[in-house]
Scaffold this motif. Sequence first.
Motif, PDB file in Angstrom:
ATOM      1  N   SER A  16      84.713 -56.735 -72.840  1.00  0.00           N
ATOM      2  CA  SER A  16      84.734 -58.202 -72.766  1.00  0.00           C
ATOM      3  C   SER A  16      83.729 -58.732 -71.757  1.00  0.00           C
ATOM      4  O   SER A  16      83.012 -59.702 -72.028  1.00  0.00           O
ATOM      5  CB  SER A  16      86.134 -58.693 -72.415  1.00  0.00           C
ATOM      6  N   GLU A  17      83.662 -58.106 -70.604  1.00  0.00           N
ATOM      7  CA  GLU A  17      82.720 -58.553 -69.573  1.00  0.00           C
ATOM      8  C   GLU A  17      81.269 -58.338 -70.001  1.00  0.00           C
ATOM      9  O   GLU A  17      80.437 -59.232 -69.869  1.00  0.00           O
ATOM     10  CB  GLU A  17      82.996 -57.853 -68.236  1.00  0.00           C
ATOM     11  N   PHE A  18      80.968 -57.151 -70.514  1.00  0.00           N
ATOM     12  CA  PHE A  18      79.603 -56.872 -70.955  1.00  0.00           C
ATOM     13  C   PHE A  18      79.234 -57.738 -72.158  1.00  0.00           C
ATOM     14  O   PHE A  18      78.083 -58.164 -72.290  1.00  0.00           O
ATOM     15  CB  PHE A  18      79.418 -55.393 -71.303  1.00  0.00           C
ATOM     16  N   ALA A  19      80.183 -58.000 -73.047  1.00  0.00           N
ATOM     17  CA  ALA A  19      79.922 -58.864 -74.197  1.00  0.00           C
ATOM     18  C   ALA A  19      79.460 -60.238 -73.740  1.00  0.00           C
ATOM     19  O   ALA A  19      78.540 -60.822 -74.311  1.00  0.00           O
ATOM     20  CB  ALA A  19      81.172 -58.983 -75.070  1.00  0.00           C
ATOM     21  N   GLN A  20      80.079 -60.749 -72.711  1.00  0.00           N
ATOM     22  CA  GLN A  20      79.742 -62.084 -72.205  1.00  0.00           C
ATOM     23  C   GLN A  20      78.504 -62.090 -71.311  1.00  0.00           C
ATOM     24  O   GLN A  20      77.703 -63.012 -71.383  1.00  0.00           O
ATOM     25  CB  GLN A  20      80.930 -62.663 -71.427  1.00  0.00           C
ATOM     26  N   GLY A  21      78.366 -61.071 -70.458  1.00  0.00           N
ATOM     27  CA  GLY A  21      77.310 -61.104 -69.453  1.00  0.00           C
ATOM     28  C   GLY A  21      76.159 -60.157 -69.650  1.00  0.00           C
ATOM     29  O   GLY A  21      75.168 -60.227 -68.927  1.00  0.00           O
ATOM     30  N   GLY A  25      73.737 -58.448 -66.331  1.00  0.00           N
ATOM     31  CA  GLY A  25      74.436 -59.590 -65.763  1.00  0.00           C
ATOM     32  C   GLY A  25      75.899 -59.382 -65.443  1.00  0.00           C
ATOM     33  O   GLY A  25      76.553 -60.291 -64.929  1.00  0.00           O
ATOM     34  N   THR A  26      76.427 -58.211 -65.743  1.00  0.00           N
ATOM     35  CA  THR A  26      77.846 -57.945 -65.502  1.00  0.00           C
ATOM     36  C   THR A  26      78.000 -57.065 -64.268  1.00  0.00           C
ATOM     37  O   THR A  26      77.365 -56.021 -64.163  1.00  0.00           O
ATOM     38  CB  THR A  26      78.483 -57.251 -66.721  1.00  0.00           C
ATOM     39  N   SER A  27      78.857 -57.494 -63.379  1.00  0.00           N
ATOM     40  CA  SER A  27      79.117 -56.696 -62.181  1.00  0.00           C
ATOM     41  C   SER A  27      80.356 -55.830 -62.383  1.00  0.00           C
ATOM     42  O   SER A  27      81.281 -56.199 -63.120  1.00  0.00           O
ATOM     43  CB  SER A  27      79.333 -57.604 -60.967  1.00  0.00           C
ATOM     44  N   THR A  28      80.355 -54.704 -61.730  1.00  0.00           N
ATOM     45  CA  THR A  28      81.548 -53.858 -61.780  1.00  0.00           C
ATOM     46  C   THR A  28      82.705 -54.562 -61.072  1.00  0.00           C
ATOM     47  O   THR A  28      83.868 -54.320 -61.402  1.00  0.00           O
ATOM     48  CB  THR A  28      81.287 -52.474 -61.159  1.00  0.00           C
ATOM     49  N   GLU A  29      82.386 -55.452 -60.166  1.00  0.00           N
ATOM     50  CA  GLU A  29      83.430 -56.241 -59.491  1.00  0.00           C
ATOM     51  C   GLU A  29      84.183 -57.105 -60.503  1.00  0.00           C
ATOM     52  O   GLU A  29      85.412 -57.205 -60.450  1.00  0.00           O
ATOM     53  CB  GLU A  29      82.802 -57.119 -58.412  1.00  0.00           C
ATOM     54  N   ALA A  30      83.447 -57.713 -61.445  1.00  0.00           N
ATOM     55  CA  ALA A  30      84.088 -58.541 -62.482  1.00  0.00           C
ATOM     56  C   ALA A  30      84.995 -57.692 -63.371  1.00  0.00           C
ATOM     57  O   ALA A  30      86.088 -58.130 -63.742  1.00  0.00           O
ATOM     58  CB  ALA A  30      83.031 -59.253 -63.316  1.00  0.00           C
ATOM     59  N   ASN A  48      79.633 -44.387 -62.979  1.00  0.00           N
ATOM     60  CA  ASN A  48      78.736 -45.504 -62.667  1.00  0.00           C
ATOM     61  C   ASN A  48      78.879 -46.611 -63.717  1.00  0.00           C
ATOM     62  O   ASN A  48      79.602 -46.452 -64.706  1.00  0.00           O
ATOM     63  CB  ASN A  48      77.284 -45.020 -62.575  1.00  0.00           C
ATOM     64  N   LYS A  49      78.166 -47.692 -63.498  1.00  0.00           N
ATOM     65  CA  LYS A  49      78.203 -48.843 -64.400  1.00  0.00           C
ATOM     66  C   LYS A  49      77.705 -48.462 -65.794  1.00  0.00           C
ATOM     67  O   LYS A  49      78.268 -48.893 -66.806  1.00  0.00           O
ATOM     68  CB  LYS A  49      77.345 -49.969 -63.810  1.00  0.00           C
ATOM     69  N   GLN A 104      74.754 -57.180 -77.351  1.00  0.00           N
ATOM     70  CA  GLN A 104      74.394 -56.761 -75.992  1.00  0.00           C
ATOM     71  C   GLN A 104      73.976 -55.290 -75.971  1.00  0.00           C
ATOM     72  O   GLN A 104      73.087 -54.903 -75.208  1.00  0.00           O
ATOM     73  CB  GLN A 104      75.563 -56.986 -75.025  1.00  0.00           C
ATOM     74  N   THR A 105      74.608 -54.477 -76.797  1.00  0.00           N
ATOM     75  CA  THR A 105      74.252 -53.059 -76.870  1.00  0.00           C
ATOM     76  C   THR A 105      72.824 -52.898 -77.349  1.00  0.00           C
ATOM     77  O   THR A 105      72.043 -52.144 -76.763  1.00  0.00           O
ATOM     78  CB  THR A 105      75.232 -52.306 -77.788  1.00  0.00           C
ATOM     79  N   TYR A 106      72.470 -53.608 -78.415  1.00  0.00           N
ATOM     80  CA  TYR A 106      71.111 -53.497 -78.937  1.00  0.00           C
ATOM     81  C   TYR A 106      70.098 -53.944 -77.883  1.00  0.00           C
ATOM     82  O   TYR A 106      69.061 -53.301 -77.691  1.00  0.00           O
ATOM     83  CB  TYR A 106      70.940 -54.338 -80.206  1.00  0.00           C
ATOM     84  N   ALA A 107      70.405 -55.032 -77.189  1.00  0.00           N
ATOM     85  CA  ALA A 107      69.497 -55.537 -76.160  1.00  0.00           C
ATOM     86  C   ALA A 107      69.380 -54.552 -74.987  1.00  0.00           C
ATOM     87  O   ALA A 107      68.278 -54.302 -74.488  1.00  0.00           O
ATOM     88  CB  ALA A 107      69.966 -56.906 -75.665  1.00  0.00           C
ATOM     89  N   ALA A 108      70.491 -53.989 -74.552  1.00  0.00           N
ATOM     90  CA  ALA A 108      70.469 -53.067 -73.416  1.00  0.00           C
ATOM     91  C   ALA A 108      69.706 -51.784 -73.752  1.00  0.00           C
ATOM     92  O   ALA A 108      68.924 -51.288 -72.929  1.00  0.00           O
ATOM     93  CB  ALA A 108      71.897 -52.730 -72.974  1.00  0.00           C
ATOM     94  N   VAL A 109      69.921 -51.259 -74.946  1.00  0.00           N
ATOM     95  CA  VAL A 109      69.212 -50.043 -75.342  1.00  0.00           C
ATOM     96  C   VAL A 109      67.719 -50.343 -75.481  1.00  0.00           C
ATOM     97  O   VAL A 109      66.877 -49.561 -75.012  1.00  0.00           O
ATOM     98  CB  VAL A 109      69.797 -49.437 -76.636  1.00  0.00           C
ATOM     99  N   ALA A 110      67.370 -51.469 -76.088  1.00  0.00           N
ATOM    100  CA  ALA A 110      65.956 -51.830 -76.226  1.00  0.00           C
ATOM    101  C   ALA A 110      65.292 -51.980 -74.858  1.00  0.00           C
ATOM    102  O   ALA A 110      64.166 -51.513 -74.657  1.00  0.00           O
ATOM    103  CB  ALA A 110      65.819 -53.122 -77.032  1.00  0.00           C
TER     104      ALA A 110
END
Length: 181
Positions: A16-21, A25-30, A48-49, A104-110
């Motif tokens: 949910s956090e990674f989907a949004q941020g 942009g997503t912190s492990t704190e969130a 790790n993150k 977000q997965t596609y963007a992060a891998v790219a």
Amino acid sequence: MSAEERRISVVHAAMSEFAQGGYKGTSTEAIARRVGVSQPYLFRLFPNKQAMFIAAAEYCLAATREVFSKAAQGVPAEEKLEAMAAAYQQLIRDDPDKLLMQMQTYAAVAAAEAGGDHEFGATLRDGWQQMWDSVHLDLGAEVEETTTFFAYGMLVNTLVSLGFPPGHRNWEGFYQSARPE
């Protein structure tokens, strides 16, 4: 709650956090806050993150694969494509974080690939390949038909992500079950 149950709750919260941020942009704190644990506890469950992101993305891929498989079970061969398309529309309507996590997965891998990190996406490519193979078997289709199914699916992802409403002319070429309601 056992460590495994807590790990699963972290994966769901991370998705949910990674989907949004997004990954950056997503912190492990969130994520820790959403689960109700400390950051140090997160790092007892995941090294790790990046491991949290990969677990969340794998969960999303597996959940999507399961939706397709369940939709195809017990359905006549000629109706499987429609059933799977309708099930996917329902998934992204009922749980929009699944669609956002995919994007977000596609963007992060790219981004990782562009930065020279070819390992980051390896597990996720394997998960996506498993989904393709599963759909291909469930459809009992030729490769071209399976490819077309996924091509339409990616177009669905794009149109939904961009906010094209049901009934917009861009949806006209889709089979009825692949259109949003």
